[in-house]
Design a protein around this motif. Structure first.
Motif, PDB file in Angstrom:
ATOM      1  N   THR A   1       0.835  -1.205   0.000  1.00 35.89           N
ATOM      2  CA  THR A   1       0.000   0.000   0.000  1.00 35.89           C
ATOM      3  C   THR A   1       0.866   1.250   0.000  1.00 35.89           C
ATOM      4  N   THR A   2       0.867   1.967  -1.114  1.00 38.50           N
ATOM      5  CA  THR A   2       1.615   3.223  -1.210  1.00 38.50           C
ATOM      6  C   THR A   2       0.830   4.374  -0.612  1.00 38.50           C
ATOM      7  N   ALA A   3      -0.444   4.469  -0.962  1.00 39.77           N
ATOM      8  CA  ALA A   3      -1.290   5.571  -0.514  1.00 39.77           C
ATOM      9  C   ALA A   3      -2.747   5.158  -0.674  1.00 39.77           C
ATOM     10  N   LEU A   4      -3.638   5.919  -0.028  1.00 34.69           N
ATOM     11  CA  LEU A   4      -5.076   5.660  -0.092  1.00 34.69           C
ATOM     12  C   LEU A   4      -5.810   6.926  -0.515  1.00 34.69           C
ATOM     13  N   VAL A   5      -6.955   6.732  -1.143  1.00 36.94           N
ATOM     14  CA  VAL A   5      -7.842   7.843  -1.463  1.00 36.94           C
ATOM     15  C   VAL A   5      -9.243   7.481  -0.977  1.00 36.94           C
ATOM     16  N   PHE A   6      -9.796   8.321  -0.111  1.00 32.87           N
ATOM     17  CA  PHE A   6     -11.149   8.124   0.400  1.00 32.87           C
ATOM     18  C   PHE A   6     -12.099   9.000  -0.419  1.00 32.87           C
ATOM     19  N   VAL A   7     -13.135   8.402  -0.977  1.00 32.47           N
ATOM     20  CA  VAL A   7     -14.106   9.143  -1.775  1.00 32.47           C
ATOM     21  C   VAL A   7     -15.456   9.127  -1.054  1.00 32.47           C
ATOM     22  N   ASP A   8     -15.725  10.197  -0.330  1.00 31.04           N
ATOM     23  CA  ASP A   8     -16.957  10.346   0.445  1.00 31.04           C
ATOM     24  C   ASP A   8     -17.264   9.089   1.257  1.00 31.04           C
ATOM     25  N   GLY A   9     -16.231   8.555   1.880  1.00 29.49           N
ATOM     26  CA  GLY A   9     -16.375   7.319   2.638  1.00 29.49           C
ATOM     27  C   GLY A   9     -16.353   7.543   4.137  1.00 29.49           C
TER      28      GLY A   9
ATOM     29  N   TRP B   1     -13.895  -1.222  12.953  1.00 24.35           N
ATOM     30  CA  TRP B   1     -13.748   0.183  13.336  1.00 24.35           C
ATOM     31  C   TRP B   1     -12.791   0.265  14.513  1.00 24.35           C
ATOM     32  N   LYS B   2     -11.496   0.190  14.202  1.00 25.55           N
ATOM     33  CA  LYS B   2     -10.462   0.020  15.214  1.00 25.55           C
ATOM     34  C   LYS B   2      -9.963   1.323  15.812  1.00 25.55           C
ATOM     35  N   GLY B   3     -10.181   2.436  15.125  1.00 25.99           N
ATOM     36  CA  GLY B   3      -9.660   3.704  15.621  1.00 25.99           C
ATOM     37  C   GLY B   3      -8.157   3.799  15.561  1.00 25.99           C
ATOM     38  N   ASP B   4      -7.523   3.027  14.649  1.00 29.89           N
ATOM     39  CA  ASP B   4      -6.074   3.036  14.553  1.00 29.89           C
ATOM     40  C   ASP B   4      -5.590   4.212  13.709  1.00 29.89           C
ATOM     41  N   VAL B   5      -4.288   4.432  13.737  1.00 28.31           N
ATOM     42  CA  VAL B   5      -3.668   5.529  12.986  1.00 28.31           C
ATOM     43  C   VAL B   5      -3.027   4.961  11.731  1.00 28.31           C
ATOM     44  N   LEU B   6      -3.316   5.571  10.589  1.00 24.27           N
ATOM     45  CA  LEU B   6      -2.695   5.192   9.322  1.00 24.27           C
ATOM     46  C   LEU B   6      -1.785   6.330   8.884  1.00 24.27           C
ATOM     47  N   SER B   7      -0.513   6.027   8.714  1.00 25.78           N
ATOM     48  CA  SER B   7       0.472   7.078   8.484  1.00 25.78           C
ATOM     49  C   SER B   7       0.815   7.293   7.013  1.00 25.78           C
ATOM     50  N   MET B   8       0.312   6.447   6.107  1.00 27.58           N
ATOM     51  CA  MET B   8       0.630   6.630   4.690  1.00 27.58           C
ATOM     52  C   MET B   8      -0.084   7.860   4.140  1.00 27.58           C
TER      53      MET B   8
ATOM     54  N   GLU C   1      -6.647  13.423  13.629  1.00 30.72           N
ATOM     55  CA  GLU C   1      -6.018  12.627  14.684  1.00 30.72           C
ATOM     56  C   GLU C   1      -5.514  11.287  14.181  1.00 30.72           C
ATOM     57  N   HIS C   2      -6.252  10.670  13.261  1.00 32.86           N
ATOM     58  CA  HIS C   2      -5.954   9.293  12.862  1.00 32.86           C
ATOM     59  C   HIS C   2      -5.263   9.161  11.511  1.00 32.86           C
ATOM     60  N   PHE C   3      -5.296  10.213  10.699  1.00 31.81           N
ATOM     61  CA  PHE C   3      -4.649  10.182   9.387  1.00 31.81           C
ATOM     62  C   PHE C   3      -3.757  11.414   9.264  1.00 31.81           C
ATOM     63  N   PRO C   4      -2.586  11.394   9.905  1.00 26.00           N
ATOM     64  CA  PRO C   4      -1.757  12.601   9.994  1.00 26.00           C
ATOM     65  C   PRO C   4      -1.248  13.110   8.649  1.00 26.00           C
ATOM     66  N   ASN C   5      -1.203  12.253   7.643  1.00 24.25           N
ATOM     67  CA  ASN C   5      -0.709  12.671   6.330  1.00 24.25           C
ATOM     68  C   ASN C   5      -1.844  12.716   5.309  1.00 24.25           C
ATOM     69  N   MET C   6      -2.975  13.268   5.731  1.00 20.55           N
ATOM     70  CA  MET C   6      -4.142  13.319   4.872  1.00 20.55           C
ATOM     71  C   MET C   6      -4.369  14.713   4.313  1.00 20.55           C
ATOM     72  N   GLU C   7      -4.654  14.782   3.013  1.00 24.37           N
ATOM     73  CA  GLU C   7      -5.118  16.002   2.365  1.00 24.37           C
ATOM     74  C   GLU C   7      -6.629  15.873   2.203  1.00 24.37           C
ATOM     75  N   TYR C   8      -7.363  16.889   2.626  1.00 24.85           N
ATOM     76  CA  TYR C   8      -8.826  16.819   2.580  1.00 24.85           C
ATOM     77  C   TYR C   8      -9.371  17.864   1.618  1.00 24.85           C
ATOM     78  N   ASN C   9     -10.280  17.433   0.748  1.00 22.78           N
ATOM     79  CA  ASN C   9     -10.911  18.343  -0.208  1.00 22.78           C
ATOM     80  C   ASN C   9     -12.404  18.045  -0.294  1.00 22.78           C
TER      81      ASN C   9
END
Length: 267
Positions: free
Chosen positions: A126-134, A202-209, A229-237
């Motif tokens: 897993t290099t990176a993730l993209v969340f689409v209205d999830g 629904w673990k409430g874990d931190v994902l750093s990617m 808090e849980h996705f420190p390297n997240m860009e939100y749009n």
């Protein structure tokens, strides 16, 4: 020109015969780029969700779409039980078949917890993730699984789908989405809903990617406090004037933001 490009890319696409637990997983690989992006649909949807993204990305990336178990052209488990683990392992079977060591996973709606589960199980790929209205959290409460089967099942499903539409969802889009989502078997609708509402995921874990969030305007799923808090390297749009199917409603803006994020990743 766009239609011609789409036709050419479709002709160059390859179909998959990956399996997981004996279940045949339908997928399509388009493009020959050195970097691989896997697009994961949502609840009772299928790979056609991404019809506006594949042509836009396939010139630079290898773009893989799939139907999760029980959905679209993929098979269903013999015991009928769907789970986030099964969905994640189906993605892994497809990834292994296309021989991509590292991938970026894009998950719409239910596809967001699916790609999160994949990242937990297969972090080295897993290099990176993209969340689409999830959805990213149940807020610590015990979730109540909606009833989408039985005598009122279809009516309840249609009500839920129509609630996802906004003014930006044209009549043609609404027809496409309704036909796609209501075509899924009732067992899939109920089983996938139960998988999504399983408290164990629904673990409430931190994902750093690196993570990109692409959300509808004023999305109820866009829990910014949790994300920070849980996705420190997240860009939100948020894309203005969109509903739940923002990648269909405003594909050019969606594709621009997604491509800019992908360009920055080292696969």
């Amino acid at each position: 020109m766009k239609t011609l490009l789409s036709t050419i890319l479709l002709a160059l696409s390859t179909l998959s015969a990956a399996t997981v637990d004996g279940i045949q997983i339908h997928s399509t690989s388009t493009g020959k780029g050195p970097k691989t992006v896997i697009l994961v649909h949502g609840w009772t949807c299928d790979e056609t969700t991404w019809s506006e993204q594949v042509p836009a990305l396939a010139g630079q990336y290898r773009v893989v779409t799939l139907d999760l178990p029980g959905h679209g052209k993929s098979g269903s488990p013999k015991d009928g039980r769907l789970s986030m683990d099964l969905f994640a392992r189906a993605i892994e079977a497809v990834r292994a078949e296309v021989k991509a060591d590292h991938v970026v996973l894009v998950g719409h709606s239910m596809g967001t917890p699916v790609v999160v589960q994949y990242a937990r199980l297969y972090p080295k790929h897993t290099t990176a993730l993209v969340f689409v209205d999830g959805l990213v959290t149940m807020g610590g409460r015990a979730p109540t699984v909606p009833n989408v089967s039985g005598p009122d099942g279809r009516k309840n499903r249609e009500f839920m789908v129509r609630a996802m539409f906004k003014e930006s969802t044209t009549p043609a889009m609404r027809t496409k989405i309704l036909e796609m989502m209501l075509a899924a078997p009732e067992a899939t609708a109920q089983g996938a809903m139960e998988a999504m509402f399983d408290p164990a995921i629904w673990k409430g874990d931190v994902l750093s990617m690196p993570i990109l969030g692409l959300y509808a305007e004023k999305s109820l799923a866009g829990n910014r406090a949790y994300m920070k808090e849980h996705f420190p390297n997240m860009e939100y749009n948020e894309i203005p004037g969109t509903g739940h199917f923002l990648m269909i409603e405003k594909p050019e803006e969606f594709n621009r933001l997604l491509a800019a994020f992908l360009d920055k990743q080292e696969f």
